[in-house]
Design an enzyme around this catalytic site. Structure first.
Site: not given
Ligand code: ACO
Length: 423
Positions: A263, A302, A358
């Site tokens: 988070h 996100h 972020d």
């Molecule tokens: N880098 C590479 N691939 C990604 C990323 C990423 N940052 N984010 C999502 N994907 C891909 C996943 O691998 C998945 O691919 P697939 O369909 O081939 O399996 C697809 O995109 C969907 O991703 P999910 O993990 O299902 O998306 P979810 O909504 O659960 O996750 C999250 C969102 C946790 C923010 C994710 O995008 C992530 O880990 N990002 C990096 C960390 C980050 O920046 N977090 C800050 C969020 S903002 C906040 O909380 C204030």
């Protein structure tokens, strides 16, 4: 076409029609048809846990509004304290209301000496500032026993003022303790953000005067982080508040949620990632590793935004302004190149992965001299306004205690066996 859904229990043929209201269906209607059969929704990704009039977030279209005001407009023209007033009261203040609000907050920035001396100084020298913040917030409830009167409007108002006012004092105190510097008392001649910077960085100068560009950057970052509807920490605030805990205890719970790296810690992960990439030449290789599923592109993607996070656009602009003052940062060049490469690559485009808030915020905080441990603390200070707005809204909605159900998957009933009879 009717705005409703019909659910049929195929075992009995019984149906129930539920209207679609405001984009949602009232799940409580469901229990009338099927008592004891629960909606299974771990992580609540398809559950609206509250009706709320505070923040509108449209992730498909990259829209974020507080009480109807676009975030871009507020970041351009407002201040954190004005936004805090807006979130809590629902309207922008008149000049008189604003002056009174700022005056009250300014004169509640001091914390009880026992909080500082006995609590904060009691932490181990390398205690994480977020751990200090969580514990000190919880301890404050013991200093203000009137905070338990959550249905007394005067008491509510007093605790809101105290919480917003004291967060920067505790936050800066936590930092000073962790680096072995003496605590700096609030300077009530300074505005909210300047005062925080003074408590963070003042050494021996009689009057600390921060750079106005950095003050404005902090103001913008605080505005952007003030609320984000039903995120994890706000949900914690509402859930704990629904048990009628006092607002300090509920805010301590919300801060604990924010302490979690999923988070409040993503901007720290971005800084680590940019440092590990190290140079522009390594960007393409890193993107290849991301696409191979070996690593994530931190600061991208996100749960809700499936478009450019509107906060990221504003923060990117702010980053340039800050670097004009603090000097060039090679990590910004790496970030810009990563963004350029990713936004032209089908892997990211097809998955709707764009920079989130972020991606650039950590770079700004780092350039301003904050340690990475302070990043979630810098998130908690402004989010306090959002937490309190949701806490008030929840109490005024006369909500029941938050109490979800479960789908039990454990063993059937069995008899207790004495220890020597167990295999
Ligand atoms: N880098 C590479 N691939 C990604 C990323 C990423 N940052 N984010 C999502 N994907 C891909 C996943 O691998 C998945 O691919 P697939 O369909 O081939 O399996 C697809 O995109 C969907 O991703 P999910 O993990 O299902 O998306 P979810 O909504 O659960 O996750 C999250 C969102 C946790 C923010 C994710 O995008 C992530 O880990 N990002 C990096 C960390 C980050 O920046 N977090 C800050 C969020 S903002 C906040 O909380 C204030």
């Amino acid at each position: 076409m009717t705005d409703s859904v019909t659910i049929t229990d195929n075992r009995t043929g019984e149906s129930i029609e539920i209207p679609i209201d405001n984009g949602g269906v009232d799940a409580r209607q469901w229990s009338k048809l099927l008592p004891g059969t629960w909606f299974f929704d771990p992580s609540f990704s398809t559950t609206a846990a509250a009706e709320s009039a505070i923040t509108e977030l449209d992730g498909e279209n990259g829209i974020l509004r507080y009480r109807g005001y676009p975030i871009e407009d507020l970041a351009e023209n407002s201040t954190y304290l004005e936004v805090a007033y807006l979130l809590i009261h629902g309207e922008l203040p008149t000049q008189t209301q604003f002056d009174e609000w700022v005056h009250e907050i300014t004169y509640h920035t001091f914390i009880h000496e026992n909080v500082r001396k006995r609590f904060m100084e009691g932490f181990h020298h390398d205690a994480h500032p977020m751990g200090i913040l969580v514990s000190t917030l919880a301890a404050l409830s013991t200093f203000y026993p009137d905070a338990k009167n959550i249905f007394d409007p005067d008491s509510r108002h007093k605790q809101i003022i105290r919480l917003i006012a004291k967060m920067p004092t505790i936050a800066a105190g936590a930092h000073r303790h962790s680096v072995g510097m003496p605590f700096v008392y609030p300077d009530n001649s300074l505005d909210f953000c300047s005062n925080f910077l003074s408590m963070m960085w003042k050494v021996a100068e009689p009057h600390y005067q921060p750079d106005p560009v950095l003050v404005r950057a902090l103001e913008v970052l605080f505005i952007l982080h003030a609320d984000h509807e039903q995120n994890c920490s706000t949900t914690a605030m509402r859930v704990v508040g629904s048990a009628h805990a006092d607002p300090y205890s509920a805010a301590a719970a919300a801060t604990s949620a924010l302490y979690g790296p999923r988070h409040g810690g993503a901007n720290e992960a971005v800084i680590r990632m940019l440092g590990a990439i190290g140079s522009l030449d390594n960007v393409d290789d890193y993107i290849k590793r991301v696409k191979a599923g070996e690593v994530r592109l931190q600061g991208f993607g996100h749960r809700v935004y499936k478009n450019y996070d509107p906060r990221a656009t504003i923060i990117k602009r702010t980053a340039y302004e800050v670097f004009e003052v603090t000097g060039h940062n090679d990590l910004l060049d790496i970030a810009l190149k990563l963004e350029e490469v990713a936004l032209a690559d089908d892997y990211f485009v097809s998955r709707k992965l764009y920079p989130n808030v972020d991606f650039y915020s950590g770079l700004i905080y780092q350039a301003m001299g904050f340690s990475t441990e302070m990043f979630p603390v810098l998130f908690a200070i402004p989010r306090t306004a959002g937490w309190l707005a949701h806490w008030l809204e929840m109490l005024d909605q006369d909500s029941r205690i938050a109490r979800p159900r479960q789908l039990y998957t454990g063993p059937e009933v069995r008899a207790y066996a004495p220890i020597d009879a167990r295999s």
